[in-house]
Design a protein around this motif. Structure first.
Motif, mmCIF file in Angstrom:
data_model
loop_
_atom_site.group_PDB
_atom_site.id
_atom_site.type_symbol
_atom_site.label_atom_id
_atom_site.label_comp_id
_atom_site.label_asym_id
_atom_site.label_seq_id
_atom_site.Cartn_x
_atom_site.Cartn_y
_atom_site.Cartn_z
ATOM 1 N N LEU A 193 0.827 -1.203 0.000
ATOM 2 C CA LEU A 193 0.000 0.000 0.000
ATOM 3 C C LEU A 193 0.866 1.259 0.000
ATOM 4 O O LEU A 193 0.541 2.253 -0.679
ATOM 5 C CB LEU A 193 -0.933 -0.011 1.212
ATOM 6 C CG LEU A 193 -2.080 -1.017 1.161
ATOM 7 C CD1 LEU A 193 -2.792 -1.095 2.512
ATOM 8 C CD2 LEU A 193 -3.085 -0.644 0.063
ATOM 9 N N THR A 235 -5.925 9.193 -5.099
ATOM 10 C CA THR A 235 -5.511 7.786 -4.983
ATOM 11 C C THR A 235 -4.357 7.641 -4.005
ATOM 12 O O THR A 235 -4.297 6.688 -3.201
ATOM 13 C CB THR A 235 -5.102 7.241 -6.356
ATOM 14 O OG1 THR A 235 -6.173 7.430 -7.280
ATOM 15 C CG2 THR A 235 -4.768 5.757 -6.265
ATOM 16 N N SER A 294 1.066 4.015 -3.010
ATOM 17 C CA SER A 294 0.892 5.431 -2.721
ATOM 18 C C SER A 294 1.996 6.256 -3.370
ATOM 19 O O SER A 294 1.747 7.362 -3.880
ATOM 20 C CB SER A 294 0.887 5.655 -1.201
ATOM 21 O OG SER A 294 0.870 7.032 -0.895
ATOM 22 N N TYR A 330 -4.412 5.263 -0.662
ATOM 23 C CA TYR A 330 -3.441 4.212 -0.365
ATOM 24 C C TYR A 330 -2.731 4.484 0.967
ATOM 25 O O TYR A 330 -2.523 3.579 1.785
ATOM 26 C CB TYR A 330 -2.412 4.101 -1.492
ATOM 27 C CG TYR A 330 -2.898 3.347 -2.703
ATOM 28 C CD1 TYR A 330 -3.537 2.111 -2.561
ATOM 29 C CD2 TYR A 330 -2.689 3.838 -3.998
ATOM 30 C CE1 TYR A 330 -3.976 1.412 -3.667
ATOM 31 C CE2 TYR A 330 -3.132 3.148 -5.108
ATOM 32 C CZ TYR A 330 -3.775 1.930 -4.939
ATOM 33 O OH TYR A 330 -4.218 1.244 -6.041
#
Length: 286
Positions: free
Chosen positions: A250, A262, A254, A266
């Protein structure tokens, strides 16, 4: 009747009588004896030995005498439960040997203990320096209870501000190659689950000397054949590694995306997984 047969019969009879007396008096008679219980125990044993070998005496007089000596501690025990003053008289009170880090010399003399004997008692508690002790008391049983100074005590989870894990009693589910259904049910498991776990280890029930289920439902196994090695359960380490990988993925997602929304999504979810990871790590770490 031949004397040797008489001795055998008396021995078995008094063995049964002593067993009955011990069961009535309770387990305390086998562990922490007060001075009164110690004297009573010696007397009962002496009476039994004398009656068994003293073939000229009346055997039933010995039985009556043992029951009398056995009933007295039983009655004293009941009275001790009801009266602290009586309990202190019969069983005695603890004597303070060290208070606020200082040795109470007068109390040592009162109990006829020397400094060497005090140091010996401390060493039995893995304490080698009097200065490390905050409080120590000699119990009526002769055992020394020791409280170390705060700075000398082992660090606990509470001291570190960590959440402690309350572990339950491990349940022994297999013993001598036999499945124990009650402990298995207490662990919240059944035979199908047990057989599945043993299949993962490539072990049959008949080859298991001892198997236990811990607080987290993990099965540990000891085999009859000590030369065979059972693989260590890997479920918890694998789960921990998987969660760490999810958190790391994650974070990478990111950093890889150009979309602000987005990226925030994340990063937010990575933080949530990190919080879960912090909470679960103490449970999943071997």
């Amino acid at each position: 009747m031949p004397e040797w047969i008489d001795v055998i019969l008396r021995s078995f009879l008094f063995l049964a009588v002593l067993f009955l007396i011990t069961k009535i008096l309770g387990k305390k008679q086998l562990t922490e004896l007060s001075f009164f219980e110690y004297v009573t125990g010696i007397t009962i044993g002496s009476i039994a030995g004398e009656v068994i070998m003293g073939l000229d005496g009346n055997m039933w007089n010995g039985v009556v005498s043992i029951f009398i000596f056995g009933s007295v501690p039983f009655i004293v025990g009941i009275l001790s439960l009801k009266s602290k003053r009586f309990r202190d008289l019969v069983e005695g009170k603890g004597t303070i040997f060290i208070k606020d880090g200082k040795v109470m010399e007068d109390n040592l003399k009162k109990e006829r203990y020397t400094a060497d004997e005090l140091l010996e008692l401390l060493r039995r508690k893995n304490v080698f320096q009097v200065a490390d002790v905050e409080f120590a008391v000699l119990e009526p049983t002769g055992d020394l209870s020791v409280l170390l100074k705060k700075e000398n005590r082992p660090v606990t989870a509470k001291d570190l501000g960590m959440t402690a894990i309350n572990e339950k009693e491990p349940q022994t589910v297999i013993m001598d190659g036999e499945v124990l259904d009650e402990p298995l049910a207490n662990a919240g498991r059944n035979r199908r689950w047990l057989e599945t776990e043993l299949d993962k280890l490539n072990v049959s029930i008949e080859n298991v000397y001892l198997a236990q289920v811990d607080t987290y439902g993990q099965l540990t196994v000891d085999l009859f054949d000590d030369k065979l090695k059972v693989p260590t359960p890997q479920e918890k380490p694998l789960l921990l590694a998987m969660i760490k990988k999810c958190q790391a993925d994650l974070e990478l997602f990111s950093l890889a995306t150009d979309s602000k929304e987005t990226k925030q999504m994340y990063h937010k979810n990575a933080m949530k997984v990190d919080e879960v990871l912090i909470k679960l790590t103490p449970y999943l770490k071997n």
